[in-house]
Motif scaffolding. Structure first.
Motif, PDB file in Angstrom:
ATOM      1  N   VAL B 184       0.848  -1.205   0.000  1.00 44.06           N
ATOM      2  CA  VAL B 184       0.000   0.000   0.000  1.00 44.06           C
ATOM      3  C   VAL B 184       0.884   1.256   0.000  1.00 44.06           C
ATOM      4  N   PHE B 185       1.996   1.216   0.764  1.00 42.75           N
ATOM      5  CA  PHE B 185       2.941   2.335   0.773  1.00 42.75           C
ATOM      6  C   PHE B 185       3.454   2.620  -0.634  1.00 42.75           C
ATOM      7  N   ALA B 186       3.801   1.559  -1.360  1.00 44.62           N
ATOM      8  CA  ALA B 186       4.319   1.744  -2.715  1.00 44.62           C
ATOM      9  C   ALA B 186       3.263   2.404  -3.591  1.00 44.62           C
ATOM     10  N   LEU B 187       2.016   1.949  -3.452  1.00 45.21           N
ATOM     11  CA  LEU B 187       0.912   2.501  -4.238  1.00 45.21           C
ATOM     12  C   LEU B 187       0.705   3.982  -3.917  1.00 45.21           C
ATOM     13  N   ALA B 188       0.855   4.341  -2.633  1.00 51.41           N
ATOM     14  CA  ALA B 188       0.611   5.714  -2.203  1.00 51.41           C
ATOM     15  C   ALA B 188       1.817   6.624  -2.464  1.00 51.41           C
ATOM     16  N   GLY B 189       2.936   6.070  -2.908  1.00 51.40           N
ATOM     17  CA  GLY B 189       4.097   6.896  -3.211  1.00 51.40           C
ATOM     18  C   GLY B 189       4.885   7.349  -1.993  1.00 51.40           C
ATOM     19  N   VAL B 190       4.831   6.571  -0.921  1.00 50.33           N
ATOM     20  CA  VAL B 190       5.576   6.947   0.287  1.00 50.33           C
ATOM     21  C   VAL B 190       7.083   6.935   0.006  1.00 50.33           C
ATOM     22  N   GLY B 191       7.540   5.901  -0.709  1.00 46.67           N
ATOM     23  CA  GLY B 191       8.968   5.782  -1.002  1.00 46.67           C
ATOM     24  C   GLY B 191       9.483   6.944  -1.827  1.00 46.67           C
ATOM     25  N   THR B 192       8.727   7.341  -2.855  1.00 43.56           N
ATOM     26  CA  THR B 192       9.151   8.452  -3.702  1.00 43.56           C
ATOM     27  C   THR B 192       9.276   9.728  -2.881  1.00 43.56           C
ATOM     28  N   ALA B 193       8.332   9.934  -1.962  1.00 45.96           N
ATOM     29  CA  ALA B 193       8.366  11.142  -1.133  1.00 45.96           C
ATOM     30  C   ALA B 193       9.614  11.144  -0.246  1.00 45.96           C
ATOM     31  N   VAL B 194       9.953   9.960   0.339  1.00 48.54           N
ATOM     32  CA  VAL B 194      11.149   9.889   1.182  1.00 48.54           C
ATOM     33  C   VAL B 194      12.399  10.189   0.371  1.00 48.54           C
ATOM     34  N   GLY B 195      12.498   9.599  -0.817  1.00 41.80           N
ATOM     35  CA  GLY B 195      13.655   9.840  -1.682  1.00 41.80           C
ATOM     36  C   GLY B 195      13.782  11.310  -2.022  1.00 41.80           C
ATOM     37  N   VAL B 224      11.509   1.942   8.625  1.00 42.71           N
ATOM     38  CA  VAL B 224      10.137   2.383   8.399  1.00 42.71           C
ATOM     39  C   VAL B 224       9.348   1.344   7.610  1.00 42.71           C
ATOM     40  N   MET B 225       9.966   0.803   6.547  1.00 46.06           N
ATOM     41  CA  MET B 225       9.243  -0.123   5.681  1.00 46.06           C
ATOM     42  C   MET B 225       9.272  -1.553   6.236  1.00 46.06           C
ATOM     43  N   GLY B 226      10.200  -1.831   7.145  1.00 52.75           N
ATOM     44  CA  GLY B 226      10.288  -3.167   7.724  1.00 52.75           C
ATOM     45  C   GLY B 226      11.051  -4.146   6.857  1.00 52.75           C
ATOM     46  N   ASN B 227      11.654  -3.623   5.756  1.00 54.20           N
ATOM     47  CA  ASN B 227      12.240  -4.563   4.809  1.00 54.20           C
ATOM     48  C   ASN B 227      13.149  -3.812   3.865  1.00 54.20           C
ATOM     49  N   ALA B 228      14.382  -4.314   3.752  1.00 52.66           N
ATOM     50  CA  ALA B 228      15.391  -3.597   2.970  1.00 52.66           C
ATOM     51  C   ALA B 228      15.079  -3.616   1.480  1.00 52.66           C
ATOM     52  N   PHE B 229      14.277  -4.593   1.049  1.00 60.50           N
ATOM     53  CA  PHE B 229      13.972  -4.680  -0.379  1.00 60.50           C
ATOM     54  C   PHE B 229      13.155  -3.479  -0.838  1.00 60.50           C
ATOM     55  N   ALA B 230      12.322  -2.938   0.051  1.00 58.20           N
ATOM     56  CA  ALA B 230      11.514  -1.781  -0.312  1.00 58.20           C
ATOM     57  C   ALA B 230      12.378  -0.525  -0.320  1.00 58.20           C
ATOM     58  N   ALA B 231      13.386  -0.490   0.561  1.00 57.57           N
ATOM     59  CA  ALA B 231      14.221   0.704   0.673  1.00 57.57           C
ATOM     60  C   ALA B 231      15.237   0.787  -0.458  1.00 57.57           C
ATOM     61  N   PHE B 232      15.725  -0.376  -0.914  1.00 56.90           N
ATOM     62  CA  PHE B 232      16.848  -0.372  -1.854  1.00 56.90           C
ATOM     63  C   PHE B 232      16.575   0.407  -3.147  1.00 56.90           C
ATOM     64  N   PRO B 233      15.473   0.137  -3.855  1.00 53.66           N
ATOM     65  CA  PRO B 233      15.261   0.872  -5.108  1.00 53.66           C
ATOM     66  C   PRO B 233      15.157   2.384  -4.874  1.00 53.66           C
ATOM     67  N   VAL B 234      14.490   2.779  -3.780  1.00 48.64           N
ATOM     68  CA  VAL B 234      14.273   4.201  -3.533  1.00 48.64           C
ATOM     69  C   VAL B 234      15.596   4.911  -3.239  1.00 48.64           C
ATOM     70  N   MET B 235      16.352   4.396  -2.265  1.00 45.29           N
ATOM     71  CA  MET B 235      17.594   5.061  -1.869  1.00 45.29           C
ATOM     72  C   MET B 235      18.642   4.989  -2.975  1.00 45.29           C
ATOM     73  N   THR B 236      18.671   3.869  -3.705  1.00 47.81           N
ATOM     74  CA  THR B 236      19.684   3.728  -4.744  1.00 47.81           C
ATOM     75  C   THR B 236      19.380   4.656  -5.919  1.00 47.81           C
ATOM     76  N   ALA B 237      18.100   4.810  -6.239  1.00 46.79           N
ATOM     77  CA  ALA B 237      17.743   5.731  -7.324  1.00 46.79           C
ATOM     78  C   ALA B 237      17.956   7.176  -6.896  1.00 46.79           C
ATOM     79  N   ALA B 238      17.770   7.473  -5.600  1.00 47.85           N
ATOM     80  CA  ALA B 238      17.861   8.859  -5.137  1.00 47.85           C
ATOM     81  C   ALA B 238      19.311   9.273  -4.870  1.00 47.85           C
TER      82      ALA B 238
END
Lengths: 228, 318
Positions: B184-195, B224-238
């Motif tokens: 749901v976080f991915a759908l809502a764009g939480v990761g993009t906002a953090v990046g 925050v996400m509970g899982n490094a797999f969700a963080a990796f694409p966001v932080m690596t792209a940012a």
């Protein structure tokens, strides 16, 4: 750029910090995130249902409960405890340290499924460590018992996390490879696993030293002192 | 061909049995709550793919309300005392370990072989899901051996399993629910906002600052996400690719490998990673839900610092 979805993170952190029931916190956070992103409530409900249904595999580990329950009824944990109580060289710290090493080594060979809290820690590793502590200190205080168990669980995590990335076919390596390929960098999985080794060695040293000191900490607690 | 759906049916049947045994447990003052909770889980495993997204959503909300408002309880009837178990253990000896060790053994052997075994041109098991299918097969084999050794009927095992499930209670669905929240976080764009926030607000003009922000960012975002797999694409792209690799000429393989492992340091300290941190605490009957996290904090902090040093030394050198 819509920054409102960040509000969901705040709700999550405050909810967990306030020690509210995590299920309720997750439910509220879901709707805060969806609403902040401008998604209608019914669609948020559908998205939650869809995501929950497609992650059912996460809960499959619970299939283990009947067999572990039966084995425990038959005395598995008591047996693990007596077996270790007979080895005089065994201490809680050394047993958990050995498990950390084995867990990391097997995870590095792609055998992550050898361990786990339900499969190994509760039925075997924790009772063995408790048994060793009991044969050394006599009856354990609640505090000592809980400390031994928490360390046993931590070794399972540290060993798995910082071992599995040395194996080339693990999902995190494939994710790194896939993502970097999308950004135009084509990297052999082998290089990624090689560069996971320095951190793996560091993780074993750091957690290993702490486990090495666990016995001294338990001895202090047994004398009625307080552990730092 | 065995696929994941067959394993879900098995899990559904198990939870249906748990529901039945729970309702019959008169020592549990909230037995109807437990019964309803396990019945909903059975429904999810058996029919989750047929009832549509909104109905699944309603099911999740019902599970949350039951679990989150204290509708679940625990029976007090202890089926055996520690002395009885010790006596049985002494009689049975080390044979008791056989089923317990059979599970990981079959899980591992199955993972490497199941996808390759073919019956009439069809693989025996869905090659994409061999790990979970092999685990399930290992559990079933271990259960059969354990029942044979104990000369116990299957109901005895199901009832013991149900007692463990009642002990775990609502925490049993926490890992799956957190995984769903991530989607749901991915759908809502939480990761993009953090990046976006990380890259606009942080001073990242020097290589070391970029490495520090990337490693610490991976750990924090993973918490925050509970899982490094969700963080990796966001932080690596940012931060990772544009700054460490492109601007400062770092090696992408080293960045990726150590970056992911920095995320794992975050996994060690977050209640969001429930299956690693909260579930073990519940399984080991620790009164403090965060007891496992607490012993992992010093290791995680030292290791994160070590990762920052390792990356800044290695990434620009190779």
């Amino acid at each position: 750029m819509n920054l409102w979805p960040l509000l969901a993170i705040a709700v999550l952190v405050v909810g967990f910090a306030a020690r509210l029931n995590p299920l309720i916190v997750i439910l509220v956070t879901t709707f805060v995130a969806g609403t902040a992103a401008g998604i209608a409530p019914l669609r948020v409900l559908g998205a939650l249902g869809h995501a929950y249904n497609s992650t059912r595999y996460v809960s499959l580990i619970w299939l283990i409960l009947p067999v572990i329950g039966l084995l425990e009824h038959e005395g598995l944990r008591e047996r693990a405890r007596t077996l270790i109580g007979r080895l005089h060289a065994a201490t809680a710290g050394r047993i958990i340290l050995t498990y950390l090493g084995l867990r990391q080594l097997t995870a590095a060979l792609g055998l992550s499924s050898l361990g786990g809290p339900a499969q190994m820690v509760r039925p075997i590793v924790a009772p063995m460590a408790e048994g060793a502590a009991e044969s050394r200190f006599g009856a354990l205080s609640e505090r000592m018992r809980h400390l031994v168990r928490a360390y046993a669980a931590s070794a399972d995590n540290v060993g798995a996390f910082f071992g599995e990335d040395i194996f080339i076919a693990v999902s995190s390596i494939l994710l790194i490879k896939g993502f970097l390929a999308q950004s135009g960098y084509h990297i052999a999985p082998f290089r990624l696993s090689v560069w996971a080794i320095p951190t793996a060695l560091l993780a074993f040293s750091i957690h290993g030293v702490r486990l090495w000191r666990l016995d001294a900490k338990l001895a202090r607690l047994a004398r009625g002192g307080s552990a730092p | 061909m065995i696929d994941l759906h067959d394993v879900y049916v098995l899990a559904g049947a198990m939870f249906a049995a748990f529901a039945l045994f729970s309702v019959r447990d008169r020592s549990n003052p909230r037995r109807l709550g437990n019964g309803a909770f396990w019945a909903l889980l059975a429904l999810s495993f058996l029919f989750g793919s047929n009832i549509g997204d909104v109905a699944n959503g309603v099911l999740v909300v019902a599970l949350i309300i039951l679990g989150g408002t204290g509708a679940l309880g625990r029976g007090t009837a202890e089926r055996s005392t520690s002395e009885e178990r010790s006596r049985r253990a002494a009689r049975r000896g080390n044979a008791l370990f056989v089923p317990a060790l059979l599970i990981p053994l079959i899980a591992v052997v199955g993972t490497f072989t199941l996808g390759r075994i073919k019956l009439g041109g069809m693989p025996l098991a869905d090659p994409r899901e061999v790990t979970l299918i092999a685990l399930a097969l290992g559990i079933v084999a271990a259960l059969l051996v354990a029942l044979w050794q104990a000369k116990a009927p299957p109901q005895a095992a199901l009832d013991e399993g149900r007692r463990l499930a009642d002990m775990i209670g609502w925490a049993l669905i926490l890992p799956q629910l957190l995984a769903a929240l991530g989607a749901v976080f991915a759908l809502a764009g939480v990761g993009t906002a953090v990046g976006h926030v990380a890259t606009t607000w942080l001073p990242l003009g020097r290589p070391f600052a970029a490495v520090l922000a990337y490693c610490v960012g991976m750990a924090l975002f993973t918490m925050v996400m509970g899982n490094a797999f969700a963080a990796f694409p966001v932080m690596t792209a940012a931060i990772g690719v544009p700054l460490i690799v492109q601007r400062f000429g770092g090696d992408p393989a080293i960045m990726g490998a150590i970056g992911m492992l920095s995320g794992f340091c975050g996994t060690l300290v977050t209640p969001m990673a429930a299956n690693f941190n909260i579930v073990p605490a519940v399984l080991l009957e620790l009164p403090d839900r965060n007891a496992v996290i607490k012993v992992q904090i010093p290791t995680a902090l030292a290791l994160l610092a070590g990762n920052v040093v390792l990356m800044s030394v290695l990434v620009f050198r190779f």
